[in-house]
Design a protein around this motif. Structure first.
Motif, PDB file in Angstrom:
ATOM      1  N   VAL A  92       1.103  -1.708  -0.111  1.00 42.65           N
ATOM      2  CA  VAL A  92       0.207   0.285   0.079  1.00 42.65           C
ATOM      3  C   VAL A  92       0.702   0.765  -0.136  1.00 42.65           C
ATOM      4  N   HIS A  93       1.999   1.451   1.016  1.00 42.54           N
ATOM      5  CA  HIS A  93       2.701   2.469   0.502  1.00 42.54           C
ATOM      6  C   HIS A  93       3.450   2.888  -0.460  1.00 42.54           C
ATOM      7  N   LEU A  94       3.635   1.757  -1.300  1.00 39.46           N
ATOM      8  CA  LEU A  94       4.256   2.143  -2.844  1.00 39.46           C
ATOM      9  C   LEU A  94       2.923   3.272  -3.443  1.00 39.46           C
ATOM     10  N   LEU A  95       2.011   2.783  -2.963  1.00 39.98           N
ATOM     11  CA  LEU A  95       0.485   3.487  -3.899  1.00 39.98           C
ATOM     12  C   LEU A  95       0.753   4.665  -3.457  1.00 39.98           C
ATOM     13  N   MET A  96       1.068   5.494  -2.036  1.00 33.71           N
ATOM     14  CA  MET A  96       1.247   6.340  -1.891  1.00 33.71           C
ATOM     15  C   MET A  96       2.007   7.219  -1.791  1.00 33.71           C
ATOM     16  N   THR A  97       2.926   6.205  -1.993  1.00 31.80           N
ATOM     17  CA  THR A  97       4.683   6.706  -2.717  1.00 31.80           C
ATOM     18  C   THR A  97       4.213   7.726  -4.069  1.00 31.80           C
ATOM     19  N   LEU A  98       3.757   6.690  -5.291  1.00 30.98           N
ATOM     20  CA  LEU A  98       3.449   7.276  -6.151  1.00 30.98           C
ATOM     21  C   LEU A  98       2.547   8.072  -6.378  1.00 30.98           C
ATOM     22  N   ALA A  99       1.572   8.455  -5.902  1.00 30.83           N
ATOM     23  CA  ALA A  99       0.552   9.258  -5.900  1.00 30.83           C
ATOM     24  C   ALA A  99       0.793  10.922  -5.027  1.00 30.83           C
ATOM     25  N   VAL A 100       2.015  10.826  -4.091  1.00 36.98           N
ATOM     26  CA  VAL A 100       2.574  12.285  -3.767  1.00 36.98           C
ATOM     27  C   VAL A 100       3.865  12.484  -4.909  1.00 36.98           C
ATOM     28  N   LEU A 101       4.639  11.461  -5.616  1.00 33.23           N
ATOM     29  CA  LEU A 101       5.586  11.840  -6.701  1.00 33.23           C
ATOM     30  C   LEU A 101       4.537  12.309  -7.890  1.00 33.23           C
ATOM     31  N   GLY A 102       3.715  11.698  -8.195  1.00 40.25           N
ATOM     32  CA  GLY A 102       2.696  12.123  -8.906  1.00 40.25           C
ATOM     33  C   GLY A 102       2.126  13.402  -9.205  1.00 40.25           C
ATOM     34  N   ALA A 103       1.827  13.358  -7.863  1.00 39.83           N
ATOM     35  CA  ALA A 103       1.366  15.356  -7.555  1.00 39.83           C
ATOM     36  C   ALA A 103       1.974  16.712  -8.276  1.00 39.83           C
ATOM     37  N   PRO A 273      -2.866   3.953 -14.579  1.00 42.22           N
ATOM     38  CA  PRO A 273      -2.409   4.470 -15.980  1.00 42.22           C
ATOM     39  C   PRO A 273      -3.653   4.250 -17.535  1.00 42.22           C
ATOM     40  N   VAL A 274      -4.130   3.154 -17.247  1.00 42.99           N
ATOM     41  CA  VAL A 274      -5.666   2.638 -18.627  1.00 42.99           C
ATOM     42  C   VAL A 274      -6.370   4.423 -18.054  1.00 42.99           C
ATOM     43  N   PHE A 275      -6.936   4.238 -16.773  1.00 39.87           N
ATOM     44  CA  PHE A 275      -8.047   5.602 -16.510  1.00 39.87           C
ATOM     45  C   PHE A 275      -7.968   6.864 -17.378  1.00 39.87           C
ATOM     46  N   VAL A 276      -6.121   6.895 -17.143  1.00 36.77           N
ATOM     47  CA  VAL A 276      -5.708   8.659 -17.508  1.00 36.77           C
ATOM     48  C   VAL A 276      -5.781   8.307 -18.940  1.00 36.77           C
ATOM     49  N   LEU A 277      -5.645   6.951 -19.535  1.00 35.89           N
ATOM     50  CA  LEU A 277      -5.581   6.853 -21.223  1.00 35.89           C
ATOM     51  C   LEU A 277      -7.470   7.407 -21.498  1.00 35.89           C
ATOM     52  N   ILE A 278      -7.921   6.670 -21.131  1.00 36.92           N
ATOM     53  CA  ILE A 278      -9.209   6.627 -21.723  1.00 36.92           C
ATOM     54  C   ILE A 278      -9.812   7.809 -21.147  1.00 36.92           C
ATOM     55  N   TRP A 285     -11.911  15.177 -21.401  1.00 34.55           N
ATOM     56  CA  TRP A 285     -10.776  15.671 -20.141  1.00 34.55           C
ATOM     57  C   TRP A 285      -9.799  16.141 -20.487  1.00 34.55           C
ATOM     58  N   SER A 286      -8.982  17.359 -20.314  1.00 36.88           N
ATOM     59  CA  SER A 286      -8.355  17.929 -20.700  1.00 36.88           C
ATOM     60  C   SER A 286      -6.702  16.541 -19.935  1.00 36.88           C
ATOM     61  N   TRP A 287      -5.492  16.616 -20.155  1.00 32.50           N
ATOM     62  CA  TRP A 287      -4.406  15.696 -19.646  1.00 32.50           C
ATOM     63  C   TRP A 287      -4.161  16.117 -18.603  1.00 32.50           C
ATOM     64  N   GLU A 288      -4.449  17.600 -18.184  1.00 30.28           N
ATOM     65  CA  GLU A 288      -3.992  17.712 -16.967  1.00 30.28           C
ATOM     66  C   GLU A 288      -4.929  17.249 -16.033  1.00 30.28           C
ATOM     67  N   MET A 289      -6.333  17.965 -16.350  1.00 34.13           N
ATOM     68  CA  MET A 289      -7.148  16.442 -14.849  1.00 34.13           C
ATOM     69  C   MET A 289      -7.083  15.402 -15.458  1.00 34.13           C
ATOM     70  N   SER A 290      -7.476  14.768 -16.245  1.00 37.89           N
ATOM     71  CA  SER A 290      -7.119  13.243 -16.210  1.00 37.89           C
ATOM     72  C   SER A 290      -5.525  12.966 -15.665  1.00 37.89           C
ATOM     73  N   ILE A 291      -4.506  13.453 -15.538  1.00 36.15           N
ATOM     74  CA  ILE A 291      -3.300  12.937 -14.621  1.00 36.15           C
ATOM     75  C   ILE A 291      -3.959  13.319 -12.667  1.00 36.15           C
ATOM     76  N   TYR A 292      -4.546  14.114 -13.281  1.00 33.94           N
ATOM     77  CA  TYR A 292      -5.119  14.579 -11.385  1.00 33.94           C
ATOM     78  C   TYR A 292      -5.685  14.096 -10.796  1.00 33.94           C
ATOM     79  N   ARG A 293      -6.951  13.422 -11.855  1.00 34.24           N
ATOM     80  CA  ARG A 293      -7.778  12.425 -11.155  1.00 34.24           C
ATOM     81  C   ARG A 293      -7.607  11.334 -11.193  1.00 34.24           C
ATOM     82  N   ILE A 618      -7.083  15.735  -3.869  1.00 31.05           N
ATOM     83  CA  ILE A 618      -6.616  15.339  -3.563  1.00 31.05           C
ATOM     84  C   ILE A 618      -6.581  15.391  -1.424  1.00 31.05           C
ATOM     85  N   GLY A 619      -6.696  16.388  -1.481  1.00 32.22           N
ATOM     86  CA  GLY A 619      -6.817  16.829  -0.029  1.00 32.22           C
ATOM     87  C   GLY A 619      -8.408  16.241   0.901  1.00 32.22           C
TER      88      GLY A 619
END
Length: 651
Positions: A92-103, A273-278, A285-293, A618-619
């Motif tokens: 689970v911590h890997l998910l959180m780490t990736l979420a933080v780096l992504g933000a 990643p599939v969610f962000v792409l489709i 959606w804009s790519w920025e919105m899709s990545i944020y979501r 996110i908050g």
């Protein structure tokens, strides 16, 4: 007692759980101070008069300091586990780490810092909350005796380490002392608080020759005891082994959750990643919105609450039961107790008090009754059969007479007094028996009572009926089980009339009588085929095969070492109301685990839907996600508190 049975599969799963779940076993050096420095950096960035560049730098500092342990566990443990298992094994911590780096990658430095602060802070709170569930177990471990007053040859005492005490040594115990090891009193008397052994709060009076146990607390008396067990073999040491063992045997719900956790995490890592792409294609959606979501989805879909749905609740229930003198050799057995369909009971010492009492008597000549009772009491004083104690309790206050008494093997007890010959024995020893005594014998025997005759000059002139009486607490426990649609049955080696008499008094559904010890396991198999999951409660060596065969075997604490060794749970006192309590708590545990699982997955689903429709950031996602994890934890911790005496049946 030897309670070192191991459950290797369960222990392996437990070790896996402890090393890989959302919770970790210990803190990295400086972890908590670093977290608070990170909090300060976040507040300075949020409220300080700094440029955007400086503020973002401070937010980054907050992420590194407050989330250091999260990032380390997320990356390092994933790599370590992947190498050990030869396949990708994320946590689970890997998910959180990736979420933080992504933000941070999309410029949301403030939200990435908020994410790590709340996640790491909730992480500490989770550890604190889970620690609460093991507090009683820790307290139990701290009660293990460490010192003893060893009696010297000159009458003085010497304080020694309890490991230096040997079998046969004599110890002096002063008022308020903790008894160092098992033994028996050879001089003095006292009252002792035995709650650490049997869960009973009322002190027990102890006289010479009576047993005393390690970890119990002496009252106001002073006594000398002789040691009968090494400190590693005492009843309390066995309790500690049982409790420790129970922590390593997880319920099915916990092990299944642990097994699906890496699969779930891998699924999230694929879906995001599939969610962000489709989403830009489906919803424009804009790519920025899709990545944020996508990052929000990464946070909200994390199974933190699911991971803590079962284990804290189970440990809380186990520690609750330990305080009551009910010990399970694994959380799996406690979790399974709620689903039993039948309970089989041994009779003597389990459903009955294990101690016969005089229930009826009949004398042909009322004028001679007192004299005959005096003769009976005097004769029984020299007897060695188990019914003698019961008869003496009934007539023992009468004045003894001077007479010669002889125990004749196979012929009962005989005596001569004032020129007459007297005999006490079973009915088959007597030929001259009147119709009224025969009628009384038939009446009492049909009620499951044991009848003995008393004769004067070979004529049966009186009879005494005795019976091992049913335990009132057993009747209450059985009534509760019947209300829960649990079938109750007795398995006994006694005759049908005796077994049915006890069963009728207690309200038991059915009786298996005349069952030989070697056939008790077959009786359990029959019940399993007929009803389903079956529990067995017994206390003797002859119950051991049945205890092993049953889905859950309960040994009564006053029983034999063999029965206690092979059972899955031990009731430290012969009190079936404690079994009722364990069943109620198991039902509540089952309910709470399912509440937690449904709630945890419901929150993930709700947050994911809100994210898709644009109602989540996110908050808010972090607050809702971590809040749900804490609610699940605290819901499980409710099992630390004792059930009410008259708890609702559908707990």
């Amino acid at each position: 007692m030897n309670m070192d049975k191991t459950y290797r599969t369960a222990e392996h799963e437990s070790d896996d759980y402890q090393s890989n779940t959302h919770e970790h076993a210990g803190h990295l050096p400086g972890e908590i101070p670093m977290y608070f420095i990170g909090v300060v950096a976040y507040l300075l960035a949020l409220f300080g008069p700094f440029s955007t560049l400086v503020s973002n730098f401070l937010f980054g500092v907050a992420v590194v300091l407050a989330g250091f342990h999260v990032i380390i566990e997320g990356i390092v443990e994933t790599i370590t586990d992947t190498k050990e298992k030869n396949k990708f094994h994320p946590n689970v911590h890997l998910l959180m780490t990736l979420a933080v780096l992504g933000a941070m990658a999309i410029g949301s430095f403030d939200e990435s810092a908020l994410l790590i602060l709340i996640f790491a802070g909730a992480h500490f709170l989770e550890e604190f909350a889970e620690g609460k569930s093991q507090k009683e177990i820790t307290n139990l471990l701290q009660m293990n005796p460490t010192q003893a007053r060893l009696l010297q040859s000159d009458g003085s005492t010497k304080m020694v380490n309890v490991q230096e005490v040997n079998v046969g040594d004599q110890l002096k115990v002063l008022p308020g002392d903790q008894i160092a090891t098992d033994g028996f009193i050879i001089k003095g008397h006292t009252t002792i608080d035995e709650s650490s052994i049997n869960g009973e709060s009322m002190p027990k009076e102890k006289l010479e020759e009576e047993e005393v146990f390690a970890s119990t607390i002496n009252g106001q008396g002073t006594f000398v005891m002789q040691v009968t067990k090494d400190s590693s073999e005492t009843v309390f040491a066995d309790i500690l082994r049982l409790v420790e063992q129970s922590r390593n045997n997880l319920p099915k719900a916990a092990t299944k959750i642990k097994k699906i956790e890496p699969i779930y995490v891998k699924s999230v890592l694929f879906i995001v990643p599939v969610f962000v792409l489709i989403m830009p294609v489906l919803f424009n959606w804009s790519w920025e919105m899709s990545i944020y979501r996508g990052i929000v989805l990464l946070i909200t879909a994390s199974p933190c609450a699911l991971a803590v749905s079962a284990v804290p609740a189970t440990l809380s229930a186990i520690s609750n039961l330990a305080k009551k003198g009910i010990l399970f050799k694994g959380g799996a057995y406690l979790a399974n107790l709620s689903s039993i369909k039948a309970v089989a009971f041994d009779k003597t010492g389990t459903l009955t008090k294990g101690k016969p009492v005089v229930t009826d008597s009949f004398y042909k000549d009322k004028a001679k009754q007192i004299k005959w009772q005096q003769i009976i009491a005097t004769m029984e004083e020299s007897a060695n059969h188990p019914l003698a104690t019961a008869i003496l309790e009934e007539y023992g206050e009468l004045q003894s007479l001077e007479m010669d008494v002889t125990n004749e093997i196979g012929q009962g007890i005989v005596a001569e007094y004032e020129g007459k010959h007297y005999r006490i024995g079973k009915p088959s020893l007597f030929d001259n028996v009147s119709d009224d005594i025969q009628a009384k014998t038939k009446e009492f025997a049909s009620a499951g009572k044991t009848v003995i005759y008393f004769s004067e000059d070979e004529e049966a002139v009186a009879l005494i009926a005795l019976m091992d009486k049913a335990d009132e607490k057993a009747a209450e426990a059985i009534a509760y089980l019947k209300k829960q649609q649990v079938n109750t049955l007795m398995i006994t080696g006694d005759a049908k009339t005796t077994g049915e008499a006890v069963a009728h008094a207690l309200g038991i559904d059915d009786v298996y009588s005349n069952v030989l010890p070697e056939n008790k396991a077959e009786a359990i198999t029959s019940l399993q085929n007929k009803y389903g999951k079956t529990a067995m409660i017994g206390d003797g060596i002859n119950d051991a095969p049945a205890l092993v065969k049953a889905d859950i075997g309960f040994a009564m604490g006053d029983g034999t070492d063999v029965a206690i060794d092979v059972a899955d749970a031990v009731i430290m006192q012969n009190d079936l109301l404690k079994f009722e309590y364990a069943y109620k708590l198991s039902k509540k545990l089952d309910k709470i685990i399912w509440q937690n699982i449904i709630f945890a997955m419901g929150v993930v689903l709700l947050l994911s839907v809100l994210n898709i429709v644009g109602k989540m950031d996110i908050g808010l996602g972090v607050l809702a996600h971590e809040g749900s994890t804490l609610l699940v934890l605290f819901n499980g911790l409710r099992l630390l508190f004792p059930l009410k005496k008259k708890a609702p049946e559908n707990v």
